[in-house]
Design an enzyme around this catalytic site. Structure first.
Site, PDB file in Angstrom:
ATOM      1  N   GLU A  35      -4.892  -7.539  15.052  1.00 59.24           N
ATOM      2  CA  GLU A  35      -4.409  -6.192  14.733  1.00 59.24           C
ATOM      3  C   GLU A  35      -5.563  -5.190  14.860  1.00 59.24           C
ATOM      4  O   GLU A  35      -5.350  -4.017  15.155  1.00 59.24           O
ATOM      5  CB  GLU A  35      -3.812  -6.149  13.313  1.00 59.24           C
ATOM      6  CG  GLU A  35      -2.797  -5.042  13.147  1.00 59.24           C
ATOM      7  CD  GLU A  35      -1.926  -5.189  11.913  1.00 59.24           C
ATOM      8  OE1 GLU A  35      -0.701  -5.068  12.019  1.00 59.24           O
ATOM      9  OE2 GLU A  35      -2.481  -5.434  10.812  1.00 59.24           O
TER      10      GLU A  35
ATOM     11  N   HIS B 203      -4.838 -34.287  16.855  1.00 57.79           N
ATOM     12  CA  HIS B 203      -3.704 -35.112  17.299  1.00 57.79           C
ATOM     13  C   HIS B 203      -2.616 -34.253  17.918  1.00 57.79           C
ATOM     14  O   HIS B 203      -1.463 -34.657  17.997  1.00 57.79           O
ATOM     15  CB  HIS B 203      -3.156 -35.906  16.107  1.00 57.79           C
ATOM     16  CG  HIS B 203      -4.145 -36.912  15.615  1.00 57.79           C
ATOM     17  ND1 HIS B 203      -4.102 -38.233  15.967  1.00 57.79           N
ATOM     18  CD2 HIS B 203      -5.249 -36.749  14.853  1.00 57.79           C
ATOM     19  CE1 HIS B 203      -5.131 -38.858  15.411  1.00 57.79           C
ATOM     20  NE2 HIS B 203      -5.840 -37.982  14.734  1.00 57.79           N
TER      21      HIS B 203
ATOM     22  N   LYS C 100       9.286  -1.067  14.695  1.00 60.38           N
ATOM     23  CA  LYS C 100       9.865  -0.660  13.404  1.00 60.38           C
ATOM     24  C   LYS C 100      10.874   0.468  13.612  1.00 60.38           C
ATOM     25  O   LYS C 100      11.962   0.465  13.025  1.00 60.38           O
ATOM     26  CB  LYS C 100       8.762  -0.105  12.485  1.00 60.38           C
ATOM     27  CG  LYS C 100       7.843  -1.118  11.880  1.00 60.38           C
ATOM     28  CD  LYS C 100       7.025  -0.406  10.781  1.00 60.38           C
ATOM     29  CE  LYS C 100       5.667  -1.023  10.601  1.00 60.38           C
ATOM     30  NZ  LYS C 100       4.768  -0.232   9.773  1.00 60.38           N
TER      31      LYS C 100
ATOM     32  N   GLU D 167      10.499  -4.534   4.686  1.00 60.04           N
ATOM     33  CA  GLU D 167      10.608  -5.940   4.274  1.00 60.04           C
ATOM     34  C   GLU D 167      10.317  -6.080   2.783  1.00 60.04           C
ATOM     35  O   GLU D 167      11.051  -6.741   2.037  1.00 60.04           O
ATOM     36  CB  GLU D 167       9.610  -6.811   5.058  1.00 60.04           C
ATOM     37  CG  GLU D 167       9.911  -6.964   6.526  1.00 60.04           C
ATOM     38  CD  GLU D 167       9.278  -5.868   7.389  1.00 60.04           C
ATOM     39  OE1 GLU D 167       8.984  -4.760   6.862  1.00 60.04           O
ATOM     40  OE2 GLU D 167       9.097  -6.108   8.594  1.00 60.04           O
TER      41      GLU D 167
ATOM     42  N   LYS E 186       0.838  -1.204   0.000  1.00 63.52           N
ATOM     43  CA  LYS E 186       0.000   0.000   0.000  1.00 63.52           C
ATOM     44  C   LYS E 186       0.873   1.255   0.000  1.00 63.52           C
ATOM     45  O   LYS E 186       0.685   2.165  -0.779  1.00 63.52           O
ATOM     46  CB  LYS E 186      -0.921  -0.042   1.230  1.00 63.52           C
ATOM     47  CG  LYS E 186      -1.886   1.089   1.333  1.00 63.52           C
ATOM     48  CD  LYS E 186      -2.847   0.857   2.501  1.00 63.52           C
ATOM     49  CE  LYS E 186      -3.638   2.123   2.789  1.00 63.52           C
ATOM     50  NZ  LYS E 186      -4.566   1.960   3.913  1.00 63.52           N
TER      51      LYS E 186
ATOM     52  N   GLY F 124      -4.908  -2.341   5.226  1.00 62.91           N
ATOM     53  CA  GLY F 124      -4.098  -3.462   4.729  1.00 62.91           C
ATOM     54  C   GLY F 124      -4.756  -4.818   4.966  1.00 62.91           C
ATOM     55  O   GLY F 124      -4.879  -5.643   4.053  1.00 62.91           O
ATOM     56  N   ARG F 125      -5.212  -5.050   6.187  1.00 68.14           N
ATOM     57  CA  ARG F 125      -5.783  -6.371   6.503  1.00 68.14           C
ATOM     58  C   ARG F 125      -7.192  -6.543   5.964  1.00 68.14           C
ATOM     59  O   ARG F 125      -7.807  -7.581   6.165  1.00 68.14           O
ATOM     60  CB  ARG F 125      -5.726  -6.607   8.023  1.00 68.14           C
ATOM     61  CG  ARG F 125      -6.409  -5.561   8.863  1.00 68.14           C
ATOM     62  CD  ARG F 125      -6.002  -5.696  10.318  1.00 68.14           C
ATOM     63  NE  ARG F 125      -6.518  -4.618  11.157  1.00 68.14           N
ATOM     64  CZ  ARG F 125      -5.923  -3.443  11.329  1.00 68.14           C
ATOM     65  NH1 ARG F 125      -4.801  -3.163  10.688  1.00 68.14           N
ATOM     66  NH2 ARG F 125      -6.442  -2.533  12.135  1.00 68.14           N
TER      67      ARG F 125
HETATM   68  C1  G6Q Z   1      -2.644  -4.085   7.993  1.00 64.64           C
HETATM   69  C2  G6Q Z   1      -1.440  -3.361   8.300  1.00 64.64           C
HETATM   70  C3  G6Q Z   1      -0.162  -4.007   7.853  1.00 64.64           C
HETATM   71  C4  G6Q Z   1       0.242  -3.736   6.422  1.00 64.64           C
HETATM   72  C5  G6Q Z   1       1.694  -4.126   6.236  1.00 64.64           C
HETATM   73  C6  G6Q Z   1       2.160  -3.924   4.834  1.00 64.64           C
HETATM   74  O1  G6Q Z   1      -3.758  -3.698   8.218  1.00 64.64           O
HETATM   75  O2  G6Q Z   1      -1.574  -2.073   7.873  1.00 64.64           O
HETATM   76  O3  G6Q Z   1      -0.153  -5.399   8.058  1.00 64.64           O
HETATM   77  O4  G6Q Z   1      -0.604  -4.419   5.540  1.00 64.64           O
HETATM   78  O5  G6Q Z   1       2.479  -3.416   7.122  1.00 64.64           O
HETATM   79  O6  G6Q Z   1       2.047  -2.588   4.490  1.00 64.64           O
HETATM   80  P1  G6Q Z   1       2.225  -2.129   3.006  1.00 64.64           P
HETATM   81  O7  G6Q Z   1       1.123  -2.740   2.203  1.00 64.64           O
HETATM   82  O8  G6Q Z   1       2.152  -0.637   3.028  1.00 64.64           O
HETATM   83  O9  G6Q Z   1       3.561  -2.632   2.539  1.00 64.64           O
END
Ligand code: G6Q
Length: 528
Positions: free
Chosen positions: A354, A385, A494, A218, A212, A268-269
């Site tokens: 989250e 199991h 972070k 990462e 996003k 994001g989620r």
């Molecule tokens: C989700 C969070 C988080 C996000 C990641 C990746 O709701 O905001 O998990 O999706 O940190 O972020 P980017 O899509 O910006 O790389």
């Protein structure tokens, strides 16, 4: 002194009191005292039709909540709590596009991602629905013109830009194009990239950089490694971007024609049905992707319109509140009896934890009650199991969601009947237990579970199940008075990591200003 967030005042129904002061809360506390020692065995024998009554059904999902430690009265009071918490008004506010993510001052409109073309949802004076469909159409066109040389799709993303795509790919693998190989790289650990690509050829590989912000450490590290990995091949033929940040996408060298956008009102989620779902669309094809969106939409409509006591997401949410806030349960197990849903619990961990892992209200006050449960689980029967021992005979109360299907996608011999026998047997054993002479053979029972018996795992059903939990999380967040759409709790780590990187890489001994534990660990690492 509690300070209300100024933006919240614009949005919160003024009549909503703090949770513990709501009338239904006090009524539930009383009711809990009456019910807490009642055994499910007695509740079932007192009402022979209990197992037919405490149920709800919608969209091919039969929800049986009779094996929970509730009565009709409990559900009535919990529904009253939802009413008093303003759930109806807040739901309308979310669907309307009000800026209900108060700490980030954003609308929360994942429901717009699956709105029909004819809908109109206005954000800052602009109808966002045509934008959504424009991107979906471009994604579909991209799937159709995918270069025939491409045999491997590697999604690079993390968190919300990874868990949804991975889960959906696994869940809908039955519908996927088996001529393509799909890989997902998320961890900044180089092992993830190396293992995901070690048997792939650069000329046959398309990287989808899903981010996003397009600044996530990462993802950008993995994307840069991927750019090196393709060597002299042209970036525009081997990279596409899914992002809201066109400037950064361009800077990376990806052609804007190969960028699929979304918007700041998609968390994001909550983004697997946005452009972030491109890998899903490539795997299952645009028609199946649209069927999945239709499933999301059907559940949205159900959530928006069904009475609370017949409303699947609301019922799940209320049961969660009942166990978290009254029985003191700390965790919630999700147990899908379908191998294709193996990543569903991991996906739900982010969605739920989250969103509702917060200890201040949306207005900034510290809560004086428990909030989000720890979600966890594995597909049945593997869990049986392993950790089911503790659920059956341990000292902890662990409410469980069992998810199973009437029809299997892979009818092989008697496998499905065996799987489903286990599915039904487990909830029976949990609820009713068994007496025995030897203490170690005693099953106390009275362990709550909710069963979702679904028709078939189709793309539409997956959309429905995801939306079911999305709205469950939302409803709980409203009752707990949280901002379920921010995630400030991931920030501090972070920031500290950024500070530490140069300390690990510096040629000369850096001056370490951490605590004595962190300083010693860093020194030891540097000495390797
Ligand atoms: C989700 C969070 C988080 C996000 C990641 C990746 O709701 O905001 O998990 O999706 O940190 O972020 P980017 O899509 O910006 O790389």
């Amino acid at each position: 002194m509690l300070r209300a967030h100024p933006d919240l005042l614009l949005f919160a129904p003024m009549s909503v009191k703090p949770l513990r002061q709501r009338a239904a809360w006090a009524a539930l506390e009383n009711h809990y005292r009456q019910i807490k020692d009642q055994h499910l065995r007695d509740l079932f024998s007192a009402d022979p039709k209990r197992g037919e009554k405490l149920t709800a059904e919608a969209l091919g999902i039969y929800l049986d909540y009779s094996k929970n430690r509730v009565t009709g009265e409990t559900i009535k009071l919990l529904c009253q709590l939802a009413e008093e918490s303003g759930l109806r008004e807040r739901t309308a506010a979310m669907f309307r596009g009000d800026k209900i993510n108060v700490t980030e001052k954003r609308a929360v409109l994942h429901t717009a991602l699956r709105a029909p073309r004819s809908a109109s949802i206005i954000v800052d004076g602009h109808n966002v629905v045509p934008d959504v469909h424009e991107v979906l159409d471009r994604m579909a066109a991209f799937c159709q013109r995918l270069d025939k040389r491409i045999k491997n799709i590697v999604n690079i993303g993390i968190g919300g830009s990874d868990l949804g795509p991975v889960m959906a790919y696994e869940a809908l693998r039955h519908y996927s194009n088996r001529n393509l190989t799909f890989r997902f790289v998320s961890n900044v650990d180089g092992t993830d990239f190396v293992e995901a690509t070690q048997d792939l050829k650069p000329a046959e590989t398309l990287f989808i950089v899903a981010s996003k912000t397009f600044t996530t450490q990462e993802t950008m590290t993995n994307a840069l490694t991927a750019r090196q990995w393709i060597g002299s091949l042209p970036v525009h033929e081997h990279f596409v971007a899914l992002s809201t940040n066109e400037a950064e996408v361009k800077k990376f060298g990806i052609d804007p024609a190969n960028m699929f956008g979304f918007w700041d009102w998609v968390g994001g989620r909550y983004s697997m049905d946005s452009a972030i779902g491109l890998s899903t669309m490539i795997a299952i094809g645009p028609d199946n992707f649209r069927a999945m969106l239709a499933g999301f939409r059907a559940m949205d409509e159900h959530f928006r319109t069904a009475p609370f006591d017949q409303n699947l997401p609301v019922l799940l949410a209320l049961l969660g509140i009942w166990y978290t806030n009254f029985f003191g349960a700390e965790t919630q197990a999700v147990l899908p009896y379908d191998q294709y849903l193996k990543r569903f619990p991991a996906y739900l961990q982010q969605l739920t934890m989250e969103s509702n892992g917060k200890s201040v209200t949306a207005g900034g006050a510290r809560v004086d009650y428990e909030t989000g449960a720890i979600y966890w689980g594995e597909p049945g029967t593997n869990g049986q199991h392993s950790f089911y021992q503790l659920i059956h005979q341990g000292t902890k109360l662990i409410p469980c969601d069992f998810i199973g299907f009437k029809h299997t996608l892979n009818p092989v011999g008697q496998h499905h009947d065996l799987l489903m026998s286990n599915f039904f047997a487990q909830t029976e054993a949990l609820a009713f237990g068994q007496s025995a002479a030897e203490p170690y053979r005693v099953f106390d029972g009275n362990r709550p579970s909710t069963t979702m018996l679904c028709d078939r795992l189709t793309p539409a059903m997956l959309g429905q199940l995801v939306a079911l939990y999305e709205h469950c999380v939302f409803a709980q967040g409203i009752i707990w008075d949280l901002d379920s759409f921010d995630q400030w709790g991931v920030e501090l780590g972070k920031v500290l990591a950024k500070r530490i990187t140069p300390e690990l890489q510096s040629k000369t001994e850096p001056e370490l200003k951490h605590d004595s534990s962190t300083n010693t660990l860093i020194r030891r690492y540097r000495q390797r």
